[in-house]
Scaffold this motif. Sequence first.
Motif, mmCIF file in Angstrom:
data_model
loop_
_atom_site.group_PDB
_atom_site.id
_atom_site.type_symbol
_atom_site.label_atom_id
_atom_site.label_comp_id
_atom_site.label_asym_id
_atom_site.label_seq_id
_atom_site.Cartn_x
_atom_site.Cartn_y
_atom_site.Cartn_z
ATOM 1 N N UNK A 96 0.209 -1.827 8.541
ATOM 2 C CA UNK A 96 -0.626 -2.648 7.663
ATOM 3 C C UNK A 96 -1.659 -1.793 6.923
ATOM 4 N N UNK A 97 -2.256 -0.828 7.617
ATOM 5 C CA UNK A 97 -3.224 0.040 6.964
ATOM 6 C C UNK A 97 -2.599 0.844 5.836
ATOM 7 N N UNK A 98 -1.403 1.402 6.087
ATOM 8 C CA UNK A 98 -0.710 2.164 5.052
ATOM 9 C C UNK A 98 -0.322 1.277 3.885
ATOM 10 N N UNK A 99 0.193 0.084 4.170
ATOM 11 C CA UNK A 99 0.636 -0.833 3.117
ATOM 12 C C UNK A 99 -0.537 -1.292 2.249
ATOM 13 N N UNK A 100 -1.634 -1.709 2.890
ATOM 14 C CA UNK A 100 -2.793 -2.169 2.117
ATOM 15 C C UNK A 100 -3.380 -1.041 1.280
ATOM 16 N N UNK A 101 -3.450 0.157 1.855
ATOM 17 C CA UNK A 101 -3.960 1.291 1.093
ATOM 18 C C UNK A 101 -3.097 1.599 -0.113
ATOM 19 N N UNK A 102 -1.778 1.523 0.040
ATOM 20 C CA UNK A 102 -0.868 1.808 -1.067
ATOM 21 C C UNK A 102 -0.962 0.744 -2.160
ATOM 22 N N UNK A 103 -1.103 -0.518 -1.757
ATOM 23 C CA UNK A 103 -1.191 -1.597 -2.743
ATOM 24 C C UNK A 103 -2.417 -1.421 -3.638
ATOM 25 N N UNK A 104 -3.538 -1.044 -3.051
ATOM 26 C CA UNK A 104 -4.761 -0.846 -3.842
ATOM 27 C C UNK A 104 -4.700 0.459 -4.625
ATOM 28 N N UNK A 105 -4.124 1.501 -4.027
ATOM 29 C CA UNK A 105 -4.135 2.826 -4.653
ATOM 30 C C UNK A 105 -3.169 2.923 -5.828
ATOM 31 N N UNK A 106 -2.070 2.176 -5.791
ATOM 32 C CA UNK A 106 -1.049 2.323 -6.832
ATOM 33 C C UNK A 106 -1.597 2.068 -8.238
ATOM 34 N N UNK A 164 -6.740 5.653 3.185
ATOM 35 C CA UNK A 164 -5.524 5.940 2.437
ATOM 36 C C UNK A 164 -5.649 5.614 0.956
ATOM 37 N N UNK A 165 -6.573 4.765 0.584
ATOM 38 C CA UNK A 165 -6.753 4.466 -0.841
ATOM 39 C C UNK A 165 -7.055 5.753 -1.606
ATOM 40 N N UNK A 166 -8.014 6.537 -1.109
ATOM 41 C CA UNK A 166 -8.360 7.783 -1.782
ATOM 42 C C UNK A 166 -7.225 8.786 -1.750
ATOM 43 N N UNK A 167 -6.556 8.898 -0.605
ATOM 44 C CA UNK A 167 -5.458 9.871 -0.486
ATOM 45 C C UNK A 167 -4.275 9.483 -1.354
ATOM 46 N N UNK A 168 -3.842 8.221 -1.255
ATOM 47 C CA UNK A 168 -2.698 7.772 -2.040
ATOM 48 C C UNK A 168 -2.979 7.840 -3.538
ATOM 49 N N UNK A 169 -4.160 7.400 -3.951
ATOM 50 C CA UNK A 169 -4.475 7.391 -5.381
ATOM 51 C C UNK A 169 -4.423 8.804 -5.956
ATOM 52 N N UNK A 170 -4.939 9.758 -5.218
ATOM 53 C CA UNK A 170 -4.910 11.150 -5.683
ATOM 54 C C UNK A 170 -3.485 11.683 -5.751
ATOM 55 N N UNK A 171 -2.707 11.484 -4.689
ATOM 56 C CA UNK A 171 -1.340 11.998 -4.657
ATOM 57 C C UNK A 171 -0.445 11.286 -5.663
ATOM 58 N N UNK A 172 -0.611 9.971 -5.805
ATOM 59 C CA UNK A 172 0.199 9.225 -6.770
ATOM 60 C C UNK A 172 -0.108 9.679 -8.194
ATOM 61 N N UNK A 173 -1.397 9.848 -8.510
ATOM 62 C CA UNK A 173 -1.766 10.247 -9.872
ATOM 63 C C UNK A 173 -1.229 11.638 -10.200
ATOM 64 N N UNK A 174 -1.249 12.541 -9.231
ATOM 65 C CA UNK A 174 -0.703 13.882 -9.456
ATOM 66 C C UNK A 174 0.808 13.819 -9.660
ATOM 67 N N UNK A 175 1.478 12.946 -8.911
ATOM 68 C CA UNK A 175 2.922 12.782 -9.095
ATOM 69 C C UNK A 175 3.232 12.223 -10.480
ATOM 70 N N UNK A 176 2.432 11.290 -10.956
ATOM 71 C CA UNK A 176 2.626 10.709 -12.286
ATOM 72 C C UNK A 176 2.419 11.766 -13.364
#
Length: 285
Positions: A96-106, A164-176
Amino acid sequence: MTLTAKEIAAAKERVPLAFQAPLPVRLRRVALWAGFIGLFCYCLWAFDFSPERIWTGMGRLGTVLSFMFPPHVWDNWRDFSEVLNGLGETLAIAFLGTLLGAIVAFPLSFLGAKNINRFGLLRQTTRRGYDVIRAFETLILALIFIRAFGLGPLPGILAIAVSEIGTFAKLFSEAIENTSKKPVDGVKASGGSRLQQIRYAIAPQVNPVILSILLYNFESNVRSGTILGIVGAGGIGFLLSDRIAAYKWDEAWSIIFLIIAMVYLIDYLSGLIRQRIIGKWDGAK
């Protein structure tokens, strides 16, 4: 023209200075190595590192490990079900923590990507926001949320999600940002809108990377969930801490073994999922 080793050796004999780094460069290297070695030695001294202390600690560790064997085998289903519930709770907290963090970070990741958000001030502000969130360790967030929401799984879920919001947002943006521009130009040339460029040109490139990031962080959060349980955020960590505090080392080792088995199983299954889904995306290209 390729020189042989003999010719290179002869050239070094004729002009040895040509094969040496300039004096400022050599001095800088010496200074860096001296600083590194000095810092290393200072850390050993500051943290009271000594062979005697290590030897004594290894002896005590051996005593603790001797108490762990043989491992405890539960003969009471009620006690064993309590451990299984703890493992399941840890797994649910991580999921749940990973999923919620990814939903907000995407969606936030698009604001931080240079090829999506052309407004420099907004993009840099968003990226600094990622850094602020990532500055807080998950354990610290768990302690804060425990004070706010009380003991139980909820603080653990929120701690992992916010971290995970901060981690995912950074990694996702770099991937984009690292996606190829050619598919975008193709969709644009065919009259596609900006949203269609993202949907049909950028998303197929970035989705496999995002999937890999999600699966890896989920595995990591399962391990983090055991630590959060020790401070009262639910999960198997609470049971493990309770057994260690009661000096029930054989039960503690059995719980550790189950945690290792769970992490191994998750790693194996995530590898299968990664292989199959990324393969589908490769075929879609």
